[in-house]
Scaffold this active site. Structure first.
Site, PDB file in Angstrom:
ATOM      1  N   ASP A 245    -102.108  49.539  27.915  1.00  0.00           N
ATOM      2  CA  ASP A 245    -101.617  48.243  27.430  1.00  0.00           C
ATOM      3  C   ASP A 245    -100.347  47.836  28.173  1.00  0.00           C
ATOM      4  OD1 ASP A 245    -103.185  47.844  24.459  1.00  0.00           O
ATOM      5  OD2 ASP A 245    -103.083  49.862  25.286  1.00  0.00           O
ATOM      6  N   TYR A 275    -102.968  41.230  30.607  1.00  0.00           N
ATOM      7  CA  TYR A 275    -102.764  40.253  29.536  1.00  0.00           C
ATOM      8  C   TYR A 275    -102.769  38.828  30.078  1.00  0.00           C
ATOM      9  CZ  TYR A 275    -101.999  44.074  26.333  1.00  0.00           C
ATOM     10  OH  TYR A 275    -102.177  45.189  25.568  1.00  0.00           O
ATOM     11  N   HIS A 423    -105.011  47.775  14.098  1.00  0.00           N
ATOM     12  CA  HIS A 423    -106.298  48.350  14.550  1.00  0.00           C
ATOM     13  C   HIS A 423    -106.728  49.566  13.732  1.00  0.00           C
ATOM     14  CE1 HIS A 423    -105.933  45.568  17.838  1.00  0.00           C
ATOM     15  NE2 HIS A 423    -104.846  46.157  18.304  1.00  0.00           N
TER      16      HIS A 423
END
Length: 593
Positions: A245, A275, A423
């Site tokens: 990420d 992203y 999540h």
């Protein structure tokens, strides 16, 4: 640095004789006196020359001297380090005008040069981009065949490309991101080249130039790389960096700078690279929450030039160190009517050993790096037991020879074990389909991202502490624009409802626990026993395999980049192959489901 104290008895081996190749695992957990005897036995070997010390004894002695715990000291009491409020939870994206992201090469010169491992140390992929990408309404894609795909290379540095003894050729492609909606702009990429080098010598430095030697200015400057070690129990990559990420914020740049200081020989990227889908197609400013900022957008848009900026930013590392990627949800990037086309950028930009490993898809594959077998799985394609990925995974695990690659490390984007609110139980369906297969084949370590924080689990299987279960690690704290996650599902008022956290692919299999302290509940009321340590900070991980049974895992927080001997989390992960025996695969038709 967190130093955990084990709640169970240390189970170190006492069989560290000079003639031993591996430490003999105990059939049952050892008593503290047995573990102490093992330490005394190894210390007696200190009188020997260092080269004669059994590697497992040496690793144990080093761990003892440094005060580093091992998984044999576990399971550990759950520990949490609270978010440091002196730190920012996130930062803005770096603009494309930044010198590290702006174009530096003039066409037809290559840019965004990146390496990737092949299935073994004898081959390697080289990728790069030529030409200029285009953004607009009416675009004409470049001809990918207009510029050759060549890599000139050899073991000696040279000033002229034709002085290298070897040249390899490959192919190029162009992809487009198209939106048939008013006001949205389209994108078409530069030519993306992929060339596979073959016949390389393991653990050897090579020098290379890539591009088109027939065009003035068509070749890159000379770069170099060192091939990975050959498969075998005595050879391992020096350091394997793990990051998830990442994005392209100020925090991301701190992560990459810190990672580069640790000088890895291989980088694993466990999904969510750029992203770019935090932007409108017109560019401008990216936002932490796309749907919150653009509720009327006809589709989840993506500003593809962020991919080009990311490739330029990463090039100082990726042009000399193999980067192995797996897709995350931010790589889905739907386009077309109703989003019927997905993953166009991910599939075009990265070379991975899909054909070499028999998967024939970039969504999942495997490769060897010395004595480690890496398995990269796809969380956003079919993972059911009746599907192609499961069938390939079963065959891949059956082919692993633990005498050659004793370590098996799996990676995918979305974690199965996660105590954060974000999540939470999102990929429970995938766990229920695949966990038993990984457990039976004694996968040693599982690496994931998706949750923007750090968490290391005790060895676990099916939510139960198990000394033969993998060590699951969540490392989705690379620094992206969506900010760090700080809420835990066991915090008061922070347990998600069963209707929350729907995955972007696959079904919903949320469950209440059926045993243990959380029996009958969807969330624990305290940190789960399988969660050994968690902290909300940006950073990256380093895996250093010592021998066939010991590997040192270190989590480096960004705020510790310049601190002396200051680490976020560190532990020796210890395999016990004599205790945790491989289990035969049960044919699906005979399995009790």
């Amino acid at each position: 640095m967190i130093r955990a104290t084990g709640s169970g008895a240390a189970a170190r081996s006492v069989a560290c004789a000079c003639c031993a190749v591996l430490p003999t695992a105990m059939a049952s957990p050892a008593t503290p006196s047995t573990a102490a005897a093992g330490r005394r036995h190894c210390r007696r070997r200190l009188a020997l020359p260092l080269s004669l010390l059994v590697p497992s004894c040496l690793a144990l002695l080093l761990a003892e001297a440094a005060g580093i715990p091992t998984t044999l000291d576990g399971p550990f009491p759950p520990a949490t380090r609270a978010f440091d409020r002196a730190l920012r939870r996130g930062s803005d994206d770096v603009p494309l005008t930044d010198p590290c992201l702006a174009p530096r090469a003039r066409p037809p010169a290559p840019e965004q040069i990146a390496l990737a491992a092949s299935a073994d140390a004898g081959s390697l992929w080289v990728s790069w981009v030529t030409g200029r990408a285009q953004v607009g309404s009416d675009l004409t894609p470049l001809d990918p065949a207009a510029v050759r795909s060549e890599v000139w290379y050899g073991e000696c540095s040279t000033a002229a490309a034709d002085s290298y003894p070897h040249v390899a050729t490959g192919s190029a492609e162009v992809y487009s991101q198209l939106y048939p909606y008013p006001g949205l702009l389209n994108y078409t990429s530069g030519a993306i080249h992929h060339v596979r080098l073959r016949g390389l010598r393991p653990a050897t430095r090579y020098y290379y130039r890539c591009g088109d030697s027939s065009l003035p200015g068509g070749l890159s400057d000379e770069r170099s790389f060192t091939t990975l070690p050959a498969a075998g129990t005595g050879s391992y990559p020096r350091r394997v960096a793990v990051v998830g990420d990442l994005g392209l914020t100020g925090n991301s740049t701190a992560t990459v700078d810190h990672l580069a200081q640790n000088d890895p020989s291989l980088v694993l990227m466990v999904g969510d690279m750029t992203y770019a889908n935090q932007y409108r197609t017109t560019g401008g400013k990216g936002f932490p929450c796309f749907s919150c900022s653009f509720p009327d957008a006809p589709i989840r848009e993506s500003y593809q030039p962020r991919w080009d900026g990311w490739g330029r930013f990463m090039e100082p590392i990726t042009s000399k160190i193999p980067l192995m990627v797996i897709e995350g949800n931010h790589e889905i990037e739907p386009q077309g009517h109703g989003g019927e086309v997905t993953f166009a950028s991910y599939l075009a930009r990265f070379a991975v050993p899909s054909k070499e490993s028999g998967s024939n898809t970039k969504f999942y594959y495997s490769f060897n790096a010395g004595g480690i077998h890496f398995i990269m799985l796809g969380a956003y394609v079919d993972y059911n037991r009746t599907g192609a990925q499961y069938s390939w995974l079963e065959k891949d695990l059956q082919r692993v020879d633990r005498r050659v690659t004793p370590w098996v490390v799996a990676a995918w984007h979305s974690p199965w074990y996660n105590s954060y609110s974000s999540h939470y139980q999102e990929f429970e369906c995938m766990r229920q389909e695949m966990e038993d297969l990984l457990y039976r084949h004694r996968v040693d370590i599982v690496l994931s991202g998706h949750v923007h924080a750090y968490e290391r689990m005790n060895r676990v299987f099916n939510y139960t502490l198990d000394p033969c279960g993998p060590v699951y690690i969540t490392i989705g704290d690379g620094g992206n624009i969506e900010k760090i996650d700080i809420d835990h599902a066991d915090d008061p008022g922070k347990c998600p409802s069963p209707g929350d956290n729907h995955p972007e692919f696959g079904g919903v299999c949320h469950l209440n626990f059926t045993s243990g302290p959380a029996k009958g509940k969807f969330c624990w009321d305290r940190q789960p026993e399988w969660s050994a340590y968690r902290e909300s900070s940006f950073g990256h991980g380093i895996l250093e395999v010592v021998n066939s049974t010991y590997a040192l895992w270190t989590w480096h927080r960004n705020q510790d980049a310049y601190g002396e001997n200051s680490l976020g989390d560190q532990i020796y992960i210890v395999r016990q192959p004599d205790k945790c025996l491989l289990q035969p695969t049960i044919p699906l038709e005979d399995a009790i489901l």
